[in-house]
Motif scaffolding. Structure first.
Motif, PDB file in Angstrom:
ATOM      1  N   PRO A  62      46.593  -2.064  51.954  1.00 42.45           N
ATOM      2  CA  PRO A  62      46.886  -2.528  50.859  1.00 42.45           C
ATOM      3  C   PRO A  62      45.580  -2.847  50.078  1.00 42.45           C
ATOM      4  N   VAL A  63      45.660  -2.077  48.965  1.00 44.32           N
ATOM      5  CA  VAL A  63      44.685  -1.786  48.096  1.00 44.32           C
ATOM      6  C   VAL A  63      44.198  -2.665  46.733  1.00 44.32           C
ATOM      7  N   LEU A  64      43.770  -3.481  46.563  1.00 47.09           N
ATOM      8  CA  LEU A  64      44.104  -4.618  44.876  1.00 47.09           C
ATOM      9  C   LEU A  64      43.071  -3.836  44.238  1.00 47.09           C
ATOM     10  N   ALA A  65      43.660  -2.518  43.580  1.00 43.73           N
ATOM     11  CA  ALA A  65      43.756  -1.709  42.696  1.00 43.73           C
ATOM     12  C   ALA A  65      42.538  -2.603  41.318  1.00 43.73           C
ATOM     13  N   GLY A  66      42.601  -3.038  41.008  1.00 43.95           N
ATOM     14  CA  GLY A  66      41.735  -4.216  39.786  1.00 43.95           C
ATOM     15  C   GLY A  66      40.555  -4.125  40.149  1.00 43.95           C
ATOM     16  N   PRO A  67      40.121  -5.248  40.691  1.00 36.03           N
ATOM     17  CA  PRO A  67      39.415  -6.031  42.224  1.00 36.03           C
ATOM     18  C   PRO A  67      38.242  -4.256  42.092  1.00 36.03           C
ATOM     19  N   MET A  68      38.579  -3.472  43.051  1.00 35.72           N
ATOM     20  CA  MET A  68      38.809  -2.786  43.007  1.00 35.72           C
ATOM     21  C   MET A  68      37.777  -1.006  42.090  1.00 35.72           C
TER      22      MET A  68
END
Length: 310
Positions: A125-131
């Motif tokens: 899973p990847v947190l798109a916002g912080p990324m």
């Protein structure tokens, strides 16, 4: 005196290695500090957000910081004067650093490819916002670092190596931005490893070119712009009094510093000192070789054998 030779060097103090421009050292040092500082910020952001992509990119930036540190060390050591053990100084250290940069890049590409396969098999899973936020900041930092390096001597193997590293991370930041936006809008996480592999191919090509360039210097190969047979023909054709040129060796002490040694046979009417000066001038103007050792074959001129001073 058949054993006397003329070891004629080009003008300038050949007992000291050419000075490295101080601008290169300053540029690389500032670039290292910026890269290392943002690497720490990206690592912390990756740990807090749980983003493996950001942690991996922080590892990429750590490699960039290491490459820049090696480049800075190369310039630092390269400014040291020659001594009795290292008569050309420490300029070759820069080539060693460039070689390490190239090998590190190739290993990094292999690691990225492995990680990409693992993520495709088992997506994380990847947190798109912080990324996205951190990737944009990384892009700004990498653009600044790349612009700074372009102000240095881009013909230098270490500047080129550092630029390749930073360019790879700059493209990585672009890929991270694209991946973050895609994941944010669609939730499709495989976009991240796929883009990483595509960018790695570009970096691999540049790394391979850098590896070949540094290996050629380390193996004392002739610079790419010099063909020894053409040099021999040019000296015989263009320098009056030169009948033959043999035992030619051309190599580079460091990037942009070619040197040569050779033995020449002169005609009976040629003046050794004047002809040697003409050979040096031809080597400098035609082939860019400012440091040459010219030995005259005296066996064919027994009656004129004299020692020509430097």
């Amino acid at each position: 005196m058949p054993n006397d030779h003329n070891h004629d060097h080009s003008s300038g103090d050949h007992h000291h290695a050419p000075k490295v421009r101080s601008e290169n050292e300053k540029v690389v040092l500032v670039a290292f500090l910026l890269t290392f500082s943002f690497m720490l910020a990206e690592l912390i952001g990756g740990l807090l957000s749980g983003s493996l992509a950001l942690i991996a990119d922080a590892g990429h930036m750590l490699t960039d910081a290491g490459a820049l540190a090696l480049a800075w060390a190369g310039f630092r050591f390269g400014r040291r004067k020659s001594d009795d053990r290292r008569t050309f100084g420490y300029m070759r250290f820069e080539i060693l650093a460039g070689f390490v940069n190239a090998v590190t890049l190739i290993l990094l590409v292999g690691w990225i490819a492995w990680e990409a396969v693992m993520r495709l098999i088992a997506p994380s899973p990847v947190l798109a916002g912080p990324m996205l936020v951190i990737a944009v900041l990384g892009l700004v930092v990498n653009i600044g670092v790349y612009w700074m390096l372009r102000r240095g001597d881009r013909d230098h193997v270490n500047i080129r190596g550092a630029m390749v590293h930073v360019l790879g991370d700059l493209l990585g930041s672009v890929a991270a931005i694209v991946a973050a936006i895609t994941i944010w809008l669609t939730g499709w996480t495989p976009i991240d490893p796929i883009l990483s592999v595509l960018l790695s191919v570009i970096v691999l090509r540049s790394a391979w070119m850098l590896l070949k360039a540094s290996m050629n210097v380390l193996m004392e190969g002739a610079p790419n712009n010099i063909v020894v047979s053409d040099m021999q023909q040019t000296l015989v054709a263009d320098v009056p009094g030169v009948e033959d040129v043999q035992h030619v060796h051309v190599w580079s002490i460091t990037s942009g510093q070619p040197v040569a040694t050779m033995e020449v046979r002169l005609s009976d009417s040629a003046d050794p000192a004047a002809t040697t000066a003409a050979i040096k001038h031809c080597l400098s103007t035609t082939f860019g070789i400012a440091h040459a050792t010219v030995e005259i074959d005296w066996e064919h001129r027994e009656d004129d054998c004299v020692l020509i001073p430097d």
